[in-house]
Design an enzyme around this catalytic site. Structure first.
Site, PDB file in Angstrom:
ATOM      1  N   SER A 105       0.837  -1.194   0.000  1.00 39.46           N
ATOM      2  CA  SER A 105       0.000   0.000   0.000  1.00 39.46           C
ATOM      3  C   SER A 105       0.879   1.254   0.000  1.00 39.46           C
ATOM      4  O   SER A 105       1.657   1.454  -0.936  1.00 39.46           O
ATOM      5  CB  SER A 105      -0.978  -0.059   1.183  1.00 39.46           C
ATOM      6  OG  SER A 105      -1.999   0.897   1.062  1.00 39.46           O
ATOM      7  N   ASP A 153     -10.293  -4.039  -5.610  1.00 34.89           N
ATOM      8  CA  ASP A 153      -9.643  -3.150  -4.647  1.00 34.89           C
ATOM      9  C   ASP A 153     -10.236  -1.745  -4.778  1.00 34.89           C
ATOM     10  O   ASP A 153     -10.102  -1.113  -5.825  1.00 34.89           O
ATOM     11  CB  ASP A 153      -8.133  -3.119  -4.918  1.00 34.89           C
ATOM     12  CG  ASP A 153      -7.347  -2.450  -3.800  1.00 34.89           C
ATOM     13  OD1 ASP A 153      -7.904  -1.572  -3.118  1.00 34.89           O
ATOM     14  OD2 ASP A 153      -6.168  -2.808  -3.614  1.00 34.89           O
ATOM     15  N   HIS A 166      -8.281  -4.835  -0.984  1.00 38.01           N
ATOM     16  CA  HIS A 166      -6.972  -4.280  -0.661  1.00 38.01           C
ATOM     17  C   HIS A 166      -6.154  -5.184   0.262  1.00 38.01           C
ATOM     18  O   HIS A 166      -5.025  -4.866   0.596  1.00 38.01           O
ATOM     19  CB  HIS A 166      -7.156  -2.894  -0.007  1.00 38.01           C
ATOM     20  CG  HIS A 166      -5.955  -2.012  -0.095  1.00 38.01           C
ATOM     21  ND1 HIS A 166      -5.366  -1.655  -1.294  1.00 38.01           N
ATOM     22  CD2 HIS A 166      -5.214  -1.406   0.879  1.00 38.01           C
ATOM     23  CE1 HIS A 166      -4.331  -0.858  -1.051  1.00 38.01           C
ATOM     24  NE2 HIS A 166      -4.212  -0.707   0.249  1.00 38.01           N
TER      25      HIS A 166
END
Length: 206
Positions: A104, A154, A185
């Site tokens: 991320s 996502d 995610h």
């Protein structure tokens, strides 16, 4: 002292072996990816910095003004600082291979360092990166191995931006693999196994 420019943890590995840098996601810390890193590359020295930006108490590696809206000046600052941090550790240890793993926000800073210093990492794993801009690679990524992992649903990193990033990296010469899953995610086991395969191949081939 660039080696200490971030609060960080080090897990020592085999002398002269590979070095793996791990970069946490928003709200994580320097402990978040140590154990997965050790599992992925057991012989590596693992270095895990903590993001130096606080977003309402959540650690990040650069500032943003909204979801997917980056403070590009602060991204440039963070990229330069992180590249110097990585270089300092690499120069001190002289590892057999330099590997990177980010999730991320951690994948985003790692990707930005790769754009700025394409020869710094031999292999990188970018888990759920979001690069909403066209990267300007400062050189060629030829010979660099990059794994992108992503979720088809996502909500933070839309699949079309993963595909676009793949195209950018390929155009700059990188050896790119993409590992998808059907979710969002979160990191799933197939991503971990794809990372393991990549790192094992690079560590053995160097």
């Amino acid at each position: 002292m660039s080696k200490d420019s971030y609060i960080h943890k080090v897990l020592p590995g085999s002398p002269g072996g590979p070095m793996l840098f791990v970069f946490h996601g928003t709200g994580g810390d320097e402990s978040q990816l140590l154990s997965p890193g050790r599992d992925l590359v057991p012989q590596a020295t693992i270095i895990s910095p903590r993001g130096d930006v606080s977003e309402y108490g959540a650690a990040r590696f650069f500032r943003r003004t909204g979801e997917g809206v980056y403070d590009m000046d602060d991204l440039a600052r963070g990229t330069s600082k992180m590249a110097a941090f990585v270089k300092a550790h690499v120069e001190a240890a002289k590892p057999s291979a330099v590997l990177g793993l980010g999730y991320s926000n951690g994948a985003n800073i790692l990707a930005s360092v790769v754009f700025a210093e394409p020869k710094l990492f031999d292999a990188t794993v970018l888990m759920h990166p979001l690069i909403p801009f066209e990267p300007q690679v400062q050189g060629s990524l030829t010979g660099r191995h990059i794994l992108l992992t992503a979720g088809k649903r996502d909500p933070i990193c839309p699949p079309n931006l993963t595909t676009r990033l793949e195209a950018y990296l390929r155009a700059d010469g990188a050896d790119v693999t993409v590992e998808w899953h059907e979710g969002g995610h979160e990191v799933r086991p197939n991503e971990i196994e794809a990372a393991r395969r990549l790192f094992a191949g690079v560590a053995q081939g160097v």
